[in-house]
Write an enzyme that holds these catalytic residues in place. Structure first.
Site, PDB file in Angstrom:
ATOM      1  N   SER A   1      34.576  39.687  47.564  1.00 31.72           N
ATOM      2  CA  SER A   1      34.248  39.622  46.125  1.00 31.72           C
ATOM      3  C   SER A   1      34.641  38.413  45.410  1.00 31.72           C
ATOM      4  O   SER A   1      35.740  37.909  45.873  1.00 31.72           O
ATOM      5  CB  SER A   1      34.941  40.255  45.190  1.00 31.72           C
ATOM      6  OG  SER A   1      36.384  40.805  45.180  1.00 31.72           O
TER       7      SER A   1
ATOM      8  N   HIS B   1      30.602  36.046  38.118  1.00 33.03           N
ATOM      9  CA  HIS B   1      31.496  37.095  39.448  1.00 33.03           C
ATOM     10  C   HIS B   1      30.204  37.887  40.097  1.00 33.03           C
ATOM     11  O   HIS B   1      28.725  37.747  40.113  1.00 33.03           O
ATOM     12  CB  HIS B   1      31.279  38.258  38.338  1.00 33.03           C
ATOM     13  CG  HIS B   1      32.096  39.756  39.160  1.00 33.03           C
ATOM     14  ND1 HIS B   1      30.933  41.045  38.822  1.00 33.03           N
ATOM     15  CD2 HIS B   1      32.683  39.380  40.339  1.00 33.03           C
ATOM     16  CE1 HIS B   1      31.616  41.307  39.958  1.00 33.03           C
ATOM     17  NE2 HIS B   1      32.440  40.549  40.495  1.00 33.03           N
TER      18      HIS B   1
ATOM     19  N   HIS C   1      17.805  34.981  35.729  1.00 31.88           N
ATOM     20  CA  HIS C   1      17.452  36.986  36.218  1.00 31.88           C
ATOM     21  C   HIS C   1      16.129  36.202  37.246  1.00 31.88           C
ATOM     22  O   HIS C   1      15.900  36.976  37.903  1.00 31.88           O
ATOM     23  CB  HIS C   1      17.155  36.994  34.871  1.00 31.88           C
ATOM     24  CG  HIS C   1      18.053  38.010  34.140  1.00 31.88           C
ATOM     25  ND1 HIS C   1      18.333  38.990  34.156  1.00 31.88           N
ATOM     26  CD2 HIS C   1      19.231  37.217  33.804  1.00 31.88           C
ATOM     27  CE1 HIS C   1      19.407  39.695  33.623  1.00 31.88           C
ATOM     28  NE2 HIS C   1      19.956  38.805  33.386  1.00 31.88           N
TER      29      HIS C   1
ATOM     30  N   GLY D   1      46.903  51.944  45.640  1.00 31.52           N
ATOM     31  CA  GLY D   1      48.048  50.495  46.000  1.00 31.52           C
ATOM     32  C   GLY D   1      47.290  49.380  46.531  1.00 31.52           C
ATOM     33  O   GLY D   1      48.427  48.899  47.540  1.00 31.52           O
TER      34      GLY D   1
ATOM     35  N   ARG E   1      46.091  45.661  46.868  1.00 40.74           N
ATOM     36  CA  ARG E   1      47.121  44.243  46.782  1.00 40.74           C
ATOM     37  C   ARG E   1      46.510  43.426  45.860  1.00 40.74           C
ATOM     38  O   ARG E   1      45.782  43.021  44.957  1.00 40.74           O
ATOM     39  CB  ARG E   1      46.627  43.338  47.556  1.00 40.74           C
ATOM     40  CG  ARG E   1      47.334  42.010  48.572  1.00 40.74           C
ATOM     41  CD  ARG E   1      47.190  41.213  49.275  1.00 40.74           C
ATOM     42  NE  ARG E   1      47.926  39.857  49.462  1.00 40.74           N
ATOM     43  CZ  ARG E   1      47.777  38.779  48.792  1.00 40.74           C
ATOM     44  NH1 ARG E   1      46.427  38.650  48.086  1.00 40.74           N
ATOM     45  NH2 ARG E   1      48.695  38.253  49.189  1.00 40.74           N
TER      46      ARG E   1
END
Length: 302
Positions: free
Chosen positions: A94, A108, A147, A260, A262
């Site tokens: 990501s 992104h 697009h 939990g 990172r």
């Protein structure tokens, strides 16, 4: 369904992270990604790579993670009871890029794979991901290019794939409390296992590679465009929306923080600077107003 090849997916993701970092360093010309390798106590780990204070990139992160365990957290099995009692693996790349220049959009992208297995039973697996663009001073030709790349990479998988995943992206990256999209969209998909494994994997690869084809030409067109304090102030104001979306709606961020994960890697997507201003409104007829009137609602670009 053809049997999933987990090692092959991991090898692709590591290679994709390398390729994206190399290409973005080239586009920036000065900045370099610094790697932070980390391990997860429950099993797995990752490579977080961050660039700060580049020539074009103010801050950007490209993260690879591969985590596994003997059982899914309760929050993940609540709406998918079939996953309870299975060992799982989740892996993905990501990234978020926040440029200095307000004329270069924020981008992104994310591609991921999940598999849950149990002795004597068929594995449950799927792919997810996509990419989306968040301009501050949009140019129609840039949005159309973004697009067009999205549509073309979907084409081999069926005529209906681009409209479906484009529409999903518009719905997902939407700030309900502002009644506006986060940007101009792109592609978003999840739970993808409708085709044999090899075809689903090929689609995920096309999306991962398509991100650079979509973004690099826009960087080249806009990175040298002159800007002043007014444009910078507006960029920082609009970055506030990015923060709002990530902390209020983004499933990956919420899942990571609640289970939990990172924290540093999860919050890597945040802009280095952002600002809020009470009841700010763009001046009628201004370039800033154009963003609101023409770009922050779902529409067909092609």
């Amino acid at each position: 369904m053809s049997k999933p090849d987990v090692a092959q997916v991991k090898a692709f993701l590591l290679q994709l992270q390398d390729e994206i970092c190399r290409s973005l360093e080239q586009a920036d010309g000065v900045g370099r990604f610094v790697e932070d390798a980390w391990a997860r106590e429950g099993g797995g780990g990752g490579r977080t790579r961050v660039m700060r204070h580049g020539d074009m990139i103010e801050q950007g992160g490209v993260n690879f993670s591969h985590v596994y365990g003997d059982a899914m957290p309760a929050s993940a099995t609540a709406h998918r009871p079939e996953l309870a009692g299975r060992k799982f693996e989740a892996m993905g790349v990501s990234l978020v890029i926040h440029p200095h220049n307000p004329y270069v959009p924020t981008s992104h992208a994310n591609v991921r794979f999940f598999i849950a297995e149990k002795e004597g039973e068929e594995p449950i697996w799927w792919f997810g991901g996509g990419f989306d663009l968040t301009p501050f001073y949009p140019f129609a030709e840039d949005v159309q290019h973004w697009h067009r790349v999205s549509r073309d990479l979907c084409q081999p998988f069926g005529e209906d794939i681009y409209p479906e995943f484009k529409s999903w992206c518009d719905r997902y990256f939407f700030l309900k409390h502002r009644n506006e999209t986060r940007g101009v969209g792109g592609l978003f998909f999840d739970d993808l296992n409708r085709w044999p494994f090899a075809d689903c994997f090929a689609f995920m690869q096309a999306v991962g590679r398509g991100y650079l084809d979509a973004y690099l030409p826009i960087i080249e067109r806009r990175k040298a465009q002159p800007y002043g304090e007014r444009e910078r102030e507006f960029q920082l104001y609009r970055r506030g929306r990015y923060v709002e979306f990530n902390l209020v709606y983004d499933r990956g961020t919420l899942f990571g923080l609640q289970t939990g994960g990172r924290t540093e890697s999860i919050l890597m997507s945040m802009p280095p600077l952002a600002r809020w201003e009470y009841d700010w409104q763009p001046e009628a007829g201004s370039p800033e107003a154009l963003l609101y009137t023409d770009y922050l609602a779902p529409r067909e670009w092609l």
